[in-house]
Design a protein around this motif. Sequence first.
Motif, PDB file in Angstrom:
ATOM      1  N   HIS A  11      12.126   9.271  23.790  1.00 21.98           N
ATOM      2  CA  HIS A  11      12.871   9.005  25.021  1.00 21.98           C
ATOM      3  C   HIS A  11      12.463   9.971  26.131  1.00 21.98           C
ATOM      4  N   ARG A  12      11.819   9.432  27.163  1.00 20.35           N
ATOM      5  CA  ARG A  12      11.265  10.253  28.257  1.00 20.35           C
ATOM      6  C   ARG A  12      10.291  11.288  27.707  1.00 20.35           C
ATOM      7  N   ASN A  22      10.271  13.371  30.953  1.00 19.66           N
ATOM      8  CA  ASN A  22       9.433  12.637  31.905  1.00 19.66           C
ATOM      9  C   ASN A  22       8.380  13.504  32.590  1.00 19.66           C
ATOM     10  N   GLU A  28       8.574   6.476  25.860  1.00 20.62           N
ATOM     11  CA  GLU A  28       9.301   5.820  26.949  1.00 20.62           C
ATOM     12  C   GLU A  28       9.247   6.653  28.221  1.00 20.62           C
ATOM     13  N   CYS A  29       9.232   5.981  29.372  1.00 19.77           N
ATOM     14  CA  CYS A  29       9.318   6.670  30.665  1.00 19.77           C
ATOM     15  C   CYS A  29      10.091   5.800  31.651  1.00 19.77           C
ATOM     16  N   ASP A  30      10.409   6.374  32.811  1.00 21.49           N
ATOM     17  CA  ASP A  30      11.152   5.677  33.869  1.00 21.49           C
ATOM     18  C   ASP A  30      10.313   5.670  35.140  1.00 21.49           C
ATOM     19  N   HIS A  66       9.894   4.742  39.269  1.00 21.27           N
ATOM     20  CA  HIS A  66      10.424   4.417  40.592  1.00 21.27           C
ATOM     21  C   HIS A  66       9.275   4.077  41.533  1.00 21.27           C
ATOM     22  N   HIS A  68      13.735   9.928  36.008  1.00 19.82           N
ATOM     23  CA  HIS A  68      14.859   9.106  35.570  1.00 19.82           C
ATOM     24  C   HIS A  68      15.854   8.792  36.678  1.00 19.82           C
ATOM     25  N   GLU A 104      10.329   1.791  31.651  1.00 19.75           N
ATOM     26  CA  GLU A 104      11.558   1.285  32.272  1.00 19.75           C
ATOM     27  C   GLU A 104      11.358   1.111  33.768  1.00 19.75           C
ATOM     28  N   LYS A 106      12.992   1.062  37.009  1.00 19.51           N
ATOM     29  CA  LYS A 106      14.256   1.551  37.526  1.00 19.51           C
ATOM     30  C   LYS A 106      14.649   0.798  38.792  1.00 19.51           C
ATOM     31  N   SER A 117      14.210  -2.889  31.314  1.00 20.67           N
ATOM     32  CA  SER A 117      14.958  -2.695  32.560  1.00 20.67           C
ATOM     33  C   SER A 117      16.403  -3.124  32.379  1.00 20.67           C
TER      34      SER A 117
END
Length: 240
Positions: free
Chosen positions: A17-18, A27, A44-46, A48, A59, A120, A122, A150
């Motif tokens: 996670h991240r 992240n 996993e990453c987020d 924008h 995140h 992900e 965002k 998402s």
Amino acid sequence: MDTVKITDKKHTKMVAHRGVSGIERENTLPSFIAAGNRSYFGIECDVHITKDKKHIVYHDDSTKRLCDKDIVLEESDFATIRALKVKGSGSEKFSETLVLPTLKEYLEVTARYDKVAVIELKRPMEKDDVKAIIEDCCEVYDLNRIIFISFDYDNLVYVREFLPDQKVQYLCWEYTDDLIDKLLKYSMGLDICYGALTKERVEELHRNGIEINCYTCDDPTDAQKLIEWGVDMITSNILE
């Protein structure tokens, strides 16, 4: 400090996670590399989208929690965001080396270590913005090694329009009566808060051919229960 190992994962795959955010700053490239050097199935990453249409990994919607300035990512340009200082791992002091990575930099790590990229998307995005993210991914990594996730259902519908066979997972907090129908409509997998799952719900999802990821489980006892129920993936900050 190290990850907490799950010795008998059966067929369940672990997602960092991240990155390994229980050890390195979430992240960031060190957290992704830490996952790459371990047995994780995915990282996993987020993502924008900046004001000038660059793809940045972080995140929160604003940088207040982890950076030296409080700015809104979607309202700021890439150069401003890249110049931010980030708190070091396990510290309130700002690192002289950490920066917010780009999507491509994250993908270069996942490609180097041959890990599945769990990306992900965002915030609600425009269709063209989703297309641009897909194009960035194509430049760096094999789409067959990428899962898009998402909380925004339409983001994943856009992915499905561009990539009919792409693996996607709908993120949600709750198990609702209409959930399975929503997933089946666009052939989506599920990424759900692990506390919303039961053995019966896992069985129902699998009867409908739906792949199950769940977040964010850091308790080995809870993870073992999820494994016994047969979830396909567990996303964790520290469990491996």
